[in-house]
Write a protein that holds these residues in place. Structure first.
Motif, PDB file in Angstrom:
ATOM      1  N   UNK A 160     -12.889 -10.226   0.507  1.00 64.76           N
ATOM      2  CA  UNK A 160     -12.290 -10.260  -0.977  1.00 64.76           C
ATOM      3  C   UNK A 160     -12.479  -9.104  -1.764  1.00 64.76           C
ATOM      4  N   UNK A 161     -13.257  -8.174  -1.639  1.00 63.62           N
ATOM      5  CA  UNK A 161     -13.275  -7.159  -2.454  1.00 63.62           C
ATOM      6  C   UNK A 161     -11.950  -6.230  -1.826  1.00 63.62           C
ATOM      7  N   UNK A 162     -12.019  -6.089  -0.557  1.00 67.18           N
ATOM      8  CA  UNK A 162     -11.009  -5.410  -0.030  1.00 67.18           C
ATOM      9  C   UNK A 162      -9.821  -5.751  -0.452  1.00 67.18           C
ATOM     10  N   UNK A 163      -9.466  -7.136  -0.546  1.00 64.67           N
ATOM     11  CA  UNK A 163      -7.856  -7.703  -1.134  1.00 64.67           C
ATOM     12  C   UNK A 163      -7.742  -7.136  -2.622  1.00 64.67           C
ATOM     13  N   UNK A 164      -8.747  -7.036  -3.349  1.00 66.16           N
ATOM     14  CA  UNK A 164      -8.601  -6.451  -4.750  1.00 66.16           C
ATOM     15  C   UNK A 164      -8.229  -5.086  -4.946  1.00 66.16           C
ATOM     16  N   UNK A 165      -8.946  -4.503  -4.012  1.00 66.15           N
ATOM     17  CA  UNK A 165      -8.654  -2.788  -4.041  1.00 66.15           C
ATOM     18  C   UNK A 165      -7.473  -2.678  -3.274  1.00 66.15           C
ATOM     19  N   UNK A 166      -7.050  -3.582  -2.519  1.00 65.14           N
ATOM     20  CA  UNK A 166      -5.618  -3.367  -1.884  1.00 65.14           C
ATOM     21  C   UNK A 166      -4.812  -3.569  -2.894  1.00 65.14           C
ATOM     22  N   UNK A 173       0.254   2.878  -6.141  1.00 64.57           N
ATOM     23  CA  UNK A 173       0.915   4.002  -5.163  1.00 64.57           C
ATOM     24  C   UNK A 173       2.245   3.921  -5.372  1.00 64.57           C
ATOM     25  N   UNK A 174       2.858   4.257  -6.401  1.00 63.19           N
ATOM     26  CA  UNK A 174       4.344   4.053  -6.552  1.00 63.19           C
ATOM     27  C   UNK A 174       5.352   4.511  -5.690  1.00 63.19           C
ATOM     28  N   UNK A 175       4.914   5.731  -5.252  1.00 59.06           N
ATOM     29  CA  UNK A 175       6.095   6.266  -4.253  1.00 59.06           C
ATOM     30  C   UNK A 175       6.150   5.557  -2.855  1.00 59.06           C
ATOM     31  N   UNK A 176       5.156   4.497  -2.631  1.00 56.02           N
ATOM     32  CA  UNK A 176       5.193   3.897  -1.193  1.00 56.02           C
ATOM     33  C   UNK A 176       5.515   2.553  -1.622  1.00 56.02           C
ATOM     34  N   UNK A 177       5.015   1.931  -2.700  1.00 62.36           N
ATOM     35  CA  UNK A 177       5.253   0.636  -3.220  1.00 62.36           C
ATOM     36  C   UNK A 177       6.108   0.260  -4.229  1.00 62.36           C
ATOM     37  N   UNK A 178       6.696   1.148  -4.862  1.00 66.66           N
ATOM     38  CA  UNK A 178       7.443   0.852  -6.063  1.00 66.66           C
ATOM     39  C   UNK A 178       6.677   0.522  -7.421  1.00 66.66           C
ATOM     40  N   UNK A 179       5.296   0.358  -7.234  1.00 67.45           N
ATOM     41  CA  UNK A 179       4.692   0.026  -8.106  1.00 67.45           C
ATOM     42  C   UNK A 179       4.861  -1.545  -8.724  1.00 67.45           C
ATOM     43  N   UNK A 180       4.516  -1.826  -9.803  1.00 64.88           N
ATOM     44  CA  UNK A 180       4.690  -3.311 -10.291  1.00 64.88           C
ATOM     45  C   UNK A 180       5.988  -4.038 -10.098  1.00 64.88           C
ATOM     46  N   UNK A 181       6.987  -3.220 -10.332  1.00 64.47           N
ATOM     47  CA  UNK A 181       8.395  -3.906  -9.918  1.00 64.47           C
ATOM     48  C   UNK A 181       8.575  -4.099  -8.412  1.00 64.47           C
ATOM     49  N   UNK A 182       7.929  -3.323  -7.723  1.00 66.77           N
ATOM     50  CA  UNK A 182       8.362  -3.634  -6.230  1.00 66.77           C
ATOM     51  C   UNK A 182       9.114  -2.643  -5.648  1.00 66.77           C
ATOM     52  N   UNK A 183       9.438  -3.047  -4.242  1.00 69.31           N
ATOM     53  CA  UNK A 183      10.352  -2.029  -3.404  1.00 69.31           C
ATOM     54  C   UNK A 183      11.101  -2.859  -2.482  1.00 69.31           C
ATOM     55  N   UNK A 184      12.347  -2.206  -2.126  1.00 67.42           N
ATOM     56  CA  UNK A 184      13.257  -2.919  -0.948  1.00 67.42           C
ATOM     57  C   UNK A 184      12.544  -2.524   0.438  1.00 67.42           C
ATOM     58  N   UNK A 185      12.423  -3.252   1.613  1.00 71.87           N
ATOM     59  CA  UNK A 185      12.064  -3.077   2.617  1.00 71.87           C
ATOM     60  C   UNK A 185      13.311  -2.776   3.678  1.00 71.87           C
ATOM     61  N   UNK A 286       7.067  -7.584  -4.630  1.00 74.04           N
ATOM     62  CA  UNK A 286       6.025  -6.958  -5.536  1.00 74.04           C
ATOM     63  C   UNK A 286       4.840  -6.850  -4.844  1.00 74.04           C
ATOM     64  N   UNK A 287       4.136  -5.866  -5.168  1.00 71.40           N
ATOM     65  CA  UNK A 287       2.731  -5.708  -4.555  1.00 71.40           C
ATOM     66  C   UNK A 287       1.749  -6.791  -4.739  1.00 71.40           C
ATOM     67  N   UNK A 288       1.894  -7.598  -5.733  1.00 70.30           N
ATOM     68  CA  UNK A 288       0.898  -8.506  -6.045  1.00 70.30           C
ATOM     69  C   UNK A 288       1.168  -9.875  -4.915  1.00 70.30           C
ATOM     70  N   UNK A 289       2.271  -9.571  -4.071  1.00 64.56           N
ATOM     71  CA  UNK A 289       2.342 -10.691  -2.855  1.00 64.56           C
ATOM     72  C   UNK A 289       1.023 -10.698  -1.966  1.00 64.56           C
ATOM     73  N   UNK A 290       0.616  -9.477  -1.962  1.00 65.99           N
ATOM     74  CA  UNK A 290      -0.471  -9.390  -0.776  1.00 65.99           C
ATOM     75  C   UNK A 290      -1.859  -9.677  -1.630  1.00 65.99           C
ATOM     76  N   UNK A 291      -1.963 -10.833  -1.894  1.00 66.12           N
ATOM     77  CA  UNK A 291      -3.233 -11.274  -2.941  1.00 66.12           C
ATOM     78  C   UNK A 291      -4.120 -12.113  -1.950  1.00 66.12           C
ATOM     79  N   UNK A 292      -4.896 -12.738  -2.776  1.00 66.12           N
ATOM     80  CA  UNK A 292      -6.085 -13.726  -2.079  1.00 66.12           C
ATOM     81  C   UNK A 292      -5.437 -14.892  -1.532  1.00 66.12           C
TER      82      UNK A 292
END
Lengths: 397, 279, 299
Positions: A160-166, A173-185, A286-292
């Motif tokens: 559970x901790x791992x998910x929140x740290x992730x 990590x904005x250059x990887x994930x685009x930050x809160x707004x997200x990014x294209x794949x 968005x990065x929040x997809x990868x949640x609990x």
């Protein structure tokens, strides 16, 4: 999907319908192989369904995309089953590894000069699919010590901790994930050609969903064969031995630490590939997809489908992926506009029991049902059914 | 039954060590002054003994005498406070539990150590883990090496299964089988490991006379046909007296007697501590 | 200095609420269950109070009482009719059952209340007073006071009352407790009742000023998990201390995060993740928590 997947995809789980040795035949221990055709018959049937489904459903975008998401989720659920089902290591952190895979794909396959701060190397998907697995596997190796040090509840809490740290890393990590707004794949690009824009092979023209379908299905079939092979052999037995009796396993020469880390890495790698394909098919997230919530969904898949079973993982993934679509269909989104569940509202933007909340409730009830009554999931139900039928017809013994 | 002579036929090079010949001069296991304490309770107090290759050695004693503790020390589950253990020329206390199988020690459990959701075949094959090599990739891709390995080791397991009459249950899940069969599977699983020393923790507990007789014969068969040394912890006095070469008696963690069955039976200390009170 | 004091007040208040939530987890854990549905009890309770007090215009305290009764009934029924019937199952199975309850209750709350942001209906609202340059919110002060009172009552109950002693006995040794004639279903019901009641009160405070009530609040319960583990599972004192530490850490990191970020890149929102980093480190160093005991495996 019917429940009858055991014969085709499963050979390492509890029931082995093809190898029959009658207890009354005396001491000859050589197992009698039943006609191999029987085994292949099921395989061929499933292959045919797998290939024909997208061609027949070509125009039905909703169901086709449910199928693609289901196939992707199957890969991830098999990955989780390697860790939780086969090796007995509780995890609520699956979403993290899906995310790692997706962002690895995003960086490796993303556009080189996007004009933004986002990293991209522009590589082909033939590279980023396996490399997403590799990177997730390496991360799995890095967090593997958790699995070594912790048992049961403590391991679950740590994941559970791992998910929140992730989530924190992903949104920063904005250059990887685009930050809160997200990014294209990235799409399914080889060289200059983007397969996912659709194309034709001879007389058959495929749209984006169909292309994804076949690519994902190919990966899934590879994963099924691979995982089944592993589980039938030395390492697979070690996984299950560690799950059932740690000290007995050690006395048989199984190194607990090595085996658990192997399971963690193997599971993470499969999950990473699923994450890469998931991101790519979603196009954008968005990065929040990868949640609990996502992590719990995968755990629910293997519980509902069946622990320690490849077919079970696929079945669970398909059921949970198709559930929202089935609810839509039965609450009015059908040609007759009939709502079988009048207490569910299918209007958009309303309060009350919406289809998505109804989906949550059903999903929770399925989960609770199987936990309470059939911990082996749908595969357990299926095995019970087979045993019942077998006991009724003594000729089949 | 000649094929039952232990042969590390596959995946192993030390063919020469495998056949254990009883040799009265050298000992296989040498336990020297082992002491084990738990929070003030002394489970084992300065216990010493030797087991010769091929010997059938029994450990008896009232409940709480330290028998199972002794096994847990020998299998590296508990670390003794002091003392030395030499096994086949190696310092046993430097090994991890998972290295014991390669060293040549196997053990059965009082409450069964089977893997309930595996078939008999898989249970036995798991015991060949330390003799096999294939990993995730060679296994996953179904490479020839891994297939060959599986085949060779399966053949060996089949032989042991036949020796114990487990053939008919080969494909059944361990948890679905009767207790007596499960006990045999566990025995088979340990034989499959090709150990030099087999630790048997109450192999006939909860069995009737007939079943006990059967297991006793198997134990004698293991000694005579395979030449494997065994340490037997058991409550069934009749059986122990009948089959053991030598017996050690523990009481409150202390060795109070060691000798042949006839000596033990007449030892006044033993009679006072054990026989007089338990039977 | 003023900033620090101001943050400490907010942090203590939040910490007191987390202590209550952590205590809720710990009490049920003493009955052998890690209940991941605590967040949904918070949600059900807080929404009920909000609905009764704001929509129906009831007195806030009666609404609170009703909400506590309702959540306790759900909790005790869940224990009696589902968990108890499961018998002894692997820890992970029990966790997943409680998670399924969480998903279900959350969906029910959203179906009935929608996803709009609401007020929790407390009569003190945004009120408070200023002392020098320091601002004191009534909700914060009440949260601290009520938490202290509840903790005191709980510890007295746990230590001196017959039922409290029975609870401890069941936590220590289930079979021995049954053997000496302790009514285990009753003790379990009391355990669930206290835990869920405390959690509901925490939920109402958590939905008070400066925060509001929305369905995501249920997830805040998971923030108390590190507190539970830090203290060592099952240790009530540990849970309370852990809760306060995490509340303080969250508010302080939120307040000073930007300054820290200039030195060490911890990223924005680090206050949310800091407890989990601590959690992982603690688990890696002491796999059974700071005060937890290692179970002995029988061979």
């Amino acid at each position: 999907m019917s429940l009858n997947m055991d014969d085709t995809l499963e050979s390492t789980s509890a029931v082995k319908p093809d190898l029959v040795t009658s207890p009354t035949k005396g001491n000859v221990a050589t197992p009698v192989k039943v006609n191999p055709w029987k085994r292949w018959r099921w395989r061929i049937m499933w292959m045919a369904i797998l290939i024909l489904f997208p061609l027949v459903m070509g125009g039905n975008k909703e169901w086709l995309s449910v199928a693609v998401f289901g196939l992707i989720a199957s890969i991830g659920a098999i990955g989780l089953n390697v860790l939780t089902g086969y090796t007995g290591q509780a995890s609520l952190g699956h979403g993290f590894f899906l995310g790692v895979g997706a962002y690895t794909a995003a960086v490796l396959g993303g556009p080189v000069n996007s004009g933004t701060e986002l990293w991209g190397l522009g590589w082909s998907f033939l590279l980023w699919v396996p490399l997403a697995g590799l990177v997730a596997g390496v991360i799995g190796f890095a967090v593997g010590p958790l699995a070594l040090r912790l048992h049961g509840l403590y391991l679950a809490l740590a994941t559970v901790g791992l998910v929140f740290i992730g989530l924190h890393l992903f949104s920063n990590l904005k250059s990887v994930t685009g930050g809160e707004p997200g990014r294209q794949f990235p799409g399914l690009v080889i060289g200059n050609a983007d397969l996912a824009t659709g194309g034709s092979i001879g007389p058959i023209t495929l749209n984006r969903d169909q292309v994804y379908y076949f690519v994902v299905a190919l990966v899934l079939v590879g994963v099924i064969v691979f995982v089944n092979n592993v589980m039938k052999r030395r390492i697979g037995r070690a996984f299950r031995a560690v799950r059932d009796r740690e000290i007995a396993a050690e006395l048989l020469g199984i190194n607990l630490a090595k085996t658990k880390v192997t399971a963690f890495v193997f599971s993470s790698a499969l999950t990473g590939m699923a994450g890469a394909l998931y991101g790519s098919y979603l196009r954008y997230t968005e990065p929040n997809l990868w949640n609990m919530t996502l992590s719990i969904q995968y755990t629910a898949m293997i519980i509902i489908g069946g622990m320690a079973s490849v077919s079970g993982a696929i079945l669970g993934a398909m059921i949970l992926t198709a559930l929202p679509q089935i609810i839509d269909l039965t609450t009015g989104s059908n040609p007759w506009q009939v709502n079988l569940f009048p207490f569910v509202t299918n209007e958009v933007g309303t309060h009350g029991l919406t289809t998505s909340l109804f989906n949550q409730m059903l999903y929770a009830m399925f989960l609770a049902f199987f936990l309470l009554f059939e911990p082996q999931g749908c595969m357990g139900l299926y095995r019970r059914l087979v045993n019942k039928v077998k006991n009724r017809s003594p000729g089949k013994g | 039954m000649s094929q039952l002579t232990p042969s590390r036929s596959a995946g192993s090079s030390d063919q020469s060590q495998a056949v254990a010949t009883p040799d009265s001069n050298s000992s296989l296991l040498k336990v020297d002054g082992i002491t084990l304490k738990f929070k003030g309770v002394t489970a084992l107090n300065n216990v010493s003994f030797e087991v010769k290759p091929g010997e059938l050695f029994a450990v008896i004693g009232p409940n709480g005498a330290g028998k199972t503790s002794l096994f847990n020390v020998l299998t590296r589950v508990y670390q003794p406070g002091s003392g030395k253990i030499d096994f086949n020329g190696r310092d046993l206390l430097t090994l991890r539990t998972d290295q014991l199988s390669s060293a040549g020690i196997a053990r059965t459990f009082q409450n069964l150590g089977l893997f309930p959701l595996m078939t008999v075949e898989e249970n036995l094959l798991t015991s060949r883990h330390h003799l096999m090599k294939s990993g995730v990739f060679s296994g996953g891709f179904g490479l020839g090496t891994s297939n060959r390995e599986e085949k060779i080791h399966r053949q060996h397991c089949l032989e042991i299964a036949d020796f114990l009459g487990l053939g008919p249950w080969w494909d059944r899940l361990a948890r679905d089988l009767p207790y007596g069969i499960q006990k045999k599977i566990e025995l088979a699983r340990n034989l499959v490991m090709e150990p030099k020393l087999l630790l048997l923790d109450e192999p006939v507990a909860g069995m009737n006379q007939e079943e006990t007789q059967e297991i006793a014969e198997v134990i004698l068969g293991i000694q005579s046909k395979m030449g494997i040394a065994q340490i037997l912890v058991e409550h069934d006095m009749a059986m122990v007296m009948g089959i053991a070469d030598r017996i050690m008696v523990l009481d409150f963690g202390q060795r109070i007697a060691l000798g042949e069955p006839s000596q033990i039976q007449t030892d006044p200390e033993v009679i006072r501590a054990y026989l007089g009170q338990a039977d | 200095m003023t900033t620090l004091l101001q943050l400490l007040i907010g942090g203590l208040a939040l910490g007191a609420i987390y202590s209550l939530i952590a205590l809720g987890f710990t009490i049920i854990f003493q009955a052998g269950i890690m209940n991941f549905a605590q967040g949904s009890f918070m949600l059900v309770g807080a929404y009920m109070v909000s609905y009764l007090a704001l929509t129906l215009g009831w007195n806030f305290f009666i609404a609170l009482l009703m909400a506590i009764v309702a959540t306790v009934v759900i909790g005790v029924a869940f224990d009696r009719y589902i968990l108890t019937r499961m018998g002894s199952r692997p820890v992970f199975t029990v966790i997943m059952v409680t998670i399924s309850l969480e998903i279900f209750l959350k969906a029910v709350v959203q179906a009935m209340a929608g996803t709009d942001i609401r007020n929790n209906g407390d009569p003190w609202g945004k009120s408070g007073f200023t002392l020098g340059e320091l601002r004191f919110n009534t909700n914060d002060l009440l949260a601290i006071t009520i938490s202290l009172v509840l903790l005191a009552i709980f510890f007295a109950f746990f230590k001196f009352s017959k039922q409290g002693i029975a609870m401890r006995a069941v936590a220590l040794d289930y079979e021995a407790a049954a053997a000496v004639g302790i009514n285990i279903p009753k003790v379990n019901a009391i355990t669930w009742g206290i835990s869920v009641g405390v959690t509901t009160i925490a939920g109402v405070f958590l939905a008070g000023f400066p925060r509001t009530l929305d369905p995501a609040m249920g997830d805040s319960a998971l923030k108390a998990l590190p507190a539970v583990v830090l203290g060592g599972l099952g240790s009530t004192t540990g849970a309370v201390i852990g809760g306060i530490v995490i509340g303080l850490a969250e508010v302080l990191v939120a307040g000073y995060g930007e300054q820290v970020n200039k030195v060490i890149p911890i990223g924005s929102g680090a206050q949310q993740v800091a407890p989990y980093v601590v959690l992982l480190i603690v688990l890696l160093v002491r796999p059974h928590g700071l005060f937890g005991k290692k179970g002995v495996e029988r061979v």
